[in-house]
Design a protein around this motif. Structure first.
Motif, PDB file in Angstrom:
ATOM      1  N   ALA A 164      12.385  -5.441  55.538  1.00  0.00           N
ATOM      2  CA  ALA A 164      12.207  -6.870  55.244  1.00  0.00           C
ATOM      3  C   ALA A 164      11.414  -7.624  56.302  1.00  0.00           C
ATOM      4  O   ALA A 164      10.662  -8.527  55.978  1.00  0.00           O
ATOM      5  CB  ALA A 164      13.564  -7.542  55.053  1.00  0.00           C
ATOM      6  N   ASP A 165      11.566  -7.257  57.572  1.00  0.00           N
ATOM      7  CA  ASP A 165      10.972  -8.074  58.631  1.00  0.00           C
ATOM      8  C   ASP A 165       9.772  -7.446  59.328  1.00  0.00           C
ATOM      9  O   ASP A 165       9.391  -7.850  60.417  1.00  0.00           O
ATOM     10  CB  ASP A 165      12.050  -8.470  59.658  1.00  0.00           C
ATOM     11  CG  ASP A 165      12.808  -7.274  60.199  1.00  0.00           C
ATOM     12  OD1 ASP A 165      12.482  -6.130  59.829  1.00  0.00           O
ATOM     13  OD2 ASP A 165      13.727  -7.481  61.002  1.00  0.00           O
ATOM     14  N   THR A 166       9.159  -6.429  58.694  1.00  0.00           N
ATOM     15  CA  THR A 166       7.905  -5.870  59.205  1.00  0.00           C
ATOM     16  C   THR A 166       6.996  -5.589  58.011  1.00  0.00           C
ATOM     17  O   THR A 166       7.423  -5.683  56.861  1.00  0.00           O
ATOM     18  CB  THR A 166       8.099  -4.546  59.988  1.00  0.00           C
ATOM     19  OG1 THR A 166       8.362  -3.490  59.060  1.00  0.00           O
ATOM     20  CG2 THR A 166       9.214  -4.646  61.022  1.00  0.00           C
ATOM     21  N   ALA A 167       5.783  -5.183  58.289  1.00  0.00           N
ATOM     22  CA  ALA A 167       4.825  -4.833  57.238  1.00  0.00           C
ATOM     23  C   ALA A 167       4.944  -3.370  56.841  1.00  0.00           C
ATOM     24  O   ALA A 167       4.155  -2.871  56.057  1.00  0.00           O
ATOM     25  CB  ALA A 167       3.406  -5.121  57.727  1.00  0.00           C
ATOM     26  N   ASN A 168       5.947  -2.666  57.373  1.00  0.00           N
ATOM     27  CA  ASN A 168       6.066  -1.230  57.156  1.00  0.00           C
ATOM     28  C   ASN A 168       7.181  -0.850  56.198  1.00  0.00           C
ATOM     29  O   ASN A 168       8.077  -1.639  55.901  1.00  0.00           O
ATOM     30  CB  ASN A 168       6.278  -0.503  58.480  1.00  0.00           C
ATOM     31  CG  ASN A 168       5.001  -0.423  59.288  1.00  0.00           C
ATOM     32  OD1 ASN A 168       3.914  -0.678  58.783  1.00  0.00           O
ATOM     33  ND2 ASN A 168       5.126  -0.069  60.550  1.00  0.00           N
ATOM     34  N   ALA A 169       7.080   0.401  55.764  1.00  0.00           N
ATOM     35  CA  ALA A 169       8.079   1.028  54.904  1.00  0.00           C
ATOM     36  C   ALA A 169       8.275   2.454  55.393  1.00  0.00           C
ATOM     37  O   ALA A 169       7.468   2.978  56.162  1.00  0.00           O
ATOM     38  CB  ALA A 169       7.593   1.026  53.458  1.00  0.00           C
ATOM     39  N   PHE A 170       9.352   3.084  54.920  1.00  0.00           N
ATOM     40  CA  PHE A 170       9.616   4.495  55.209  1.00  0.00           C
ATOM     41  C   PHE A 170       9.493   5.259  53.899  1.00  0.00           C
ATOM     42  O   PHE A 170       9.894   4.772  52.843  1.00  0.00           O
ATOM     43  CB  PHE A 170      11.004   4.665  55.838  1.00  0.00           C
ATOM     44  CG  PHE A 170      11.060   4.054  57.196  1.00  0.00           C
ATOM     45  CD1 PHE A 170      10.690   4.775  58.313  1.00  0.00           C
ATOM     46  CD2 PHE A 170      11.429   2.734  57.348  1.00  0.00           C
ATOM     47  CE1 PHE A 170      10.699   4.183  59.566  1.00  0.00           C
ATOM     48  CE2 PHE A 170      11.443   2.136  58.597  1.00  0.00           C
ATOM     49  CZ  PHE A 170      11.074   2.866  59.711  1.00  0.00           C
ATOM     50  N   TYR A 171       8.920   6.467  53.983  1.00  0.00           N
ATOM     51  CA  TYR A 171       8.567   7.240  52.798  1.00  0.00           C
ATOM     52  C   TYR A 171       9.234   8.612  52.819  1.00  0.00           C
ATOM     53  O   TYR A 171       9.353   9.236  53.878  1.00  0.00           O
ATOM     54  CB  TYR A 171       7.046   7.424  52.744  1.00  0.00           C
ATOM     55  CG  TYR A 171       6.306   6.119  52.587  1.00  0.00           C
ATOM     56  CD1 TYR A 171       5.993   5.632  51.319  1.00  0.00           C
ATOM     57  CD2 TYR A 171       5.946   5.353  53.692  1.00  0.00           C
ATOM     58  CE1 TYR A 171       5.332   4.433  51.160  1.00  0.00           C
ATOM     59  CE2 TYR A 171       5.283   4.138  53.543  1.00  0.00           C
ATOM     60  CZ  TYR A 171       4.978   3.684  52.278  1.00  0.00           C
ATOM     61  OH  TYR A 171       4.319   2.488  52.114  1.00  0.00           O
ATOM     62  N   ALA A 172       9.637   9.073  51.647  1.00  0.00           N
ATOM     63  CA  ALA A 172      10.202  10.422  51.502  1.00  0.00           C
ATOM     64  C   ALA A 172       9.863  10.944  50.116  1.00  0.00           C
ATOM     65  O   ALA A 172      10.043  10.226  49.122  1.00  0.00           O
ATOM     66  CB  ALA A 172      11.713  10.396  51.697  1.00  0.00           C
ATOM     67  N   CYS A 173       9.372  12.179  50.028  1.00  0.00           N
ATOM     68  CA  CYS A 173       9.124  12.815  48.740  1.00  0.00           C
ATOM     69  C   CYS A 173      10.210  13.857  48.484  1.00  0.00           C
ATOM     70  O   CYS A 173      10.594  14.602  49.383  1.00  0.00           O
ATOM     71  CB  CYS A 173       7.754  13.467  48.709  1.00  0.00           C
ATOM     72  SG  CYS A 173       6.434  12.275  48.369  1.00  0.00           S
ATOM     73  N   VAL A 174      10.682  13.859  47.237  1.00  0.00           N
ATOM     74  CA  VAL A 174      11.736  14.763  46.818  1.00  0.00           C
ATOM     75  C   VAL A 174      11.251  15.485  45.570  1.00  0.00           C
ATOM     76  O   VAL A 174      10.839  14.855  44.588  1.00  0.00           O
ATOM     77  CB  VAL A 174      13.038  13.982  46.503  1.00  0.00           C
ATOM     78  CG1 VAL A 174      14.132  14.941  46.084  1.00  0.00           C
ATOM     79  CG2 VAL A 174      13.454  13.131  47.704  1.00  0.00           C
ATOM     80  N   ASP A 175      11.310  16.816  45.603  1.00  0.00           N
ATOM     81  CA  ASP A 175      10.886  17.623  44.455  1.00  0.00           C
ATOM     82  C   ASP A 175      12.101  17.939  43.591  1.00  0.00           C
ATOM     83  O   ASP A 175      13.089  18.492  44.091  1.00  0.00           O
ATOM     84  CB  ASP A 175      10.212  18.906  44.962  1.00  0.00           C
ATOM     85  CG  ASP A 175       8.948  18.579  45.748  1.00  0.00           C
ATOM     86  OD1 ASP A 175       7.906  18.355  45.104  1.00  0.00           O
ATOM     87  OD2 ASP A 175       9.001  18.512  46.991  1.00  0.00           O
ATOM     88  N   VAL A 176      12.036  17.539  42.316  1.00  0.00           N
ATOM     89  CA  VAL A 176      13.158  17.730  41.399  1.00  0.00           C
ATOM     90  C   VAL A 176      12.686  18.414  40.123  1.00  0.00           C
ATOM     91  O   VAL A 176      11.512  18.350  39.767  1.00  0.00           O
ATOM     92  CB  VAL A 176      13.846  16.383  41.055  1.00  0.00           C
ATOM     93  CG1 VAL A 176      14.441  15.741  42.295  1.00  0.00           C
ATOM     94  CG2 VAL A 176      12.899  15.435  40.348  1.00  0.00           C
ATOM     95  N   ASN A 177      13.626  19.041  39.427  1.00  0.00           N
ATOM     96  CA  ASN A 177      13.395  19.597  38.105  1.00  0.00           C
ATOM     97  C   ASN A 177      14.341  18.859  37.178  1.00  0.00           C
ATOM     98  O   ASN A 177      15.551  19.147  37.141  1.00  0.00           O
ATOM     99  CB  ASN A 177      13.651  21.105  38.091  1.00  0.00           C
ATOM    100  CG  ASN A 177      13.365  21.719  36.744  1.00  0.00           C
ATOM    101  OD1 ASN A 177      12.581  21.176  35.954  1.00  0.00           O
ATOM    102  ND2 ASN A 177      13.998  22.839  36.464  1.00  0.00           N
ATOM    103  N   ILE A 178      13.807  17.899  36.442  1.00  0.00           N
ATOM    104  CA  ILE A 178      14.616  17.018  35.586  1.00  0.00           C
ATOM    105  C   ILE A 178      15.033  17.780  34.335  1.00  0.00           C
ATOM    106  O   ILE A 178      14.192  18.312  33.603  1.00  0.00           O
ATOM    107  CB  ILE A 178      13.844  15.735  35.236  1.00  0.00           C
ATOM    108  CG1 ILE A 178      13.469  14.991  36.522  1.00  0.00           C
ATOM    109  CG2 ILE A 178      14.667  14.855  34.306  1.00  0.00           C
ATOM    110  CD1 ILE A 178      12.480  13.870  36.342  1.00  0.00           C
ATOM    111  N   GLY A 179      16.343  17.843  34.126  1.00  0.00           N
ATOM    112  CA  GLY A 179      16.880  18.574  32.988  1.00  0.00           C
ATOM    113  C   GLY A 179      16.974  20.060  33.245  1.00  0.00           C
ATOM    114  O   GLY A 179      17.223  20.850  32.337  1.00  0.00           O
ATOM    115  N   GLY A 180      16.778  20.452  34.491  1.00  0.00           N
ATOM    116  CA  GLY A 180      16.769  21.873  34.843  1.00  0.00           C
ATOM    117  C   GLY A 180      18.121  22.456  35.131  1.00  0.00           C
ATOM    118  O   GLY A 180      19.118  21.845  35.233  1.00  0.00           O
TER     119      GLY A 180
END
Length: 180
Positions: A164-180
């Protein structure tokens, strides 16, 4: 015996030099050390940086700082625009894929609880969920239940924590198999 002015000045310079030499390593370490309490990442389902940190996938520097994938808000990048963590962008690195149902709960571990505007989840350019914290300071562990309606099979979910108080964000990628 009295010391001359010149001797006194020499003694002061010598003391100043010794003091500076003694403090220099402390100052350098203090300025260059990465804080241990640095931010946050998705731990379950295991994000790419979580897989690096636990040794599921062999990785470089991200292994030691999974909480540090930070960059400007608005990116769609597993590495948060950070070249040090470019391997997180490599879809062919052998990331473990987690089987999930029509929805899944994403668990974040926060090592520094920054005030939060929103948490967002994307598949490709489609925002599939958003949670508004309205600038509140989150707890150490945060969970969101994300619905995958309209998606099936292997997908890469980008999870974004917008501070909220900076111009930044934190990122994470998650690999999923939907319905697997």
């Amino acid at each position: 015996m009295h010391r001359t002015t010149r001797q006194k000045q020499h003694s002061r310079r010598k003391l100043a030099a010794l003091t500076g030499a003694g403090l220099a390593p402390v100052l350098v370490l203090g300025l260059t050390a990465t804080p241990a309490d640095a931010h946050g990442w998705v731990t379950n389902p295991a994000s790419r940086q979580a897989q690096c940190a636990t040794g599921v996938v062999s990785c470089g520097q991200i292994k030691w700082e999974p909480q540090s994938v930070e960059g400007p808000k608005g990116l769609k990048d597993c590495a948060g625009g950070n070249s040090r963590f470019a391997e997180l962008r490599d879809d062919n690195k052998g990331w473990q894929v987690t089987n999930v149902g029509r929805s899944a709960t994403f668990n974040w571990k926060l090592t520094a609880q920054h005030r939060t505007s929103t948490w967002q989840y994307f598949i490709g350019n489609t925002k599939i969920a958003e949670f508004d914290d309205g600038g509140a300071k989150p707890p150490e562990y945060v969970s969101h239940n994300v619905n995958f309606q309209g998606f099936t099979g292997k997908q890469k979910v980008l999870a974004v924590w917008n501070v909220a108080d900076t111009a930044n964000a934190f990122y994470a990628c998650v690999d999923v198999n939907i319905g697997g």
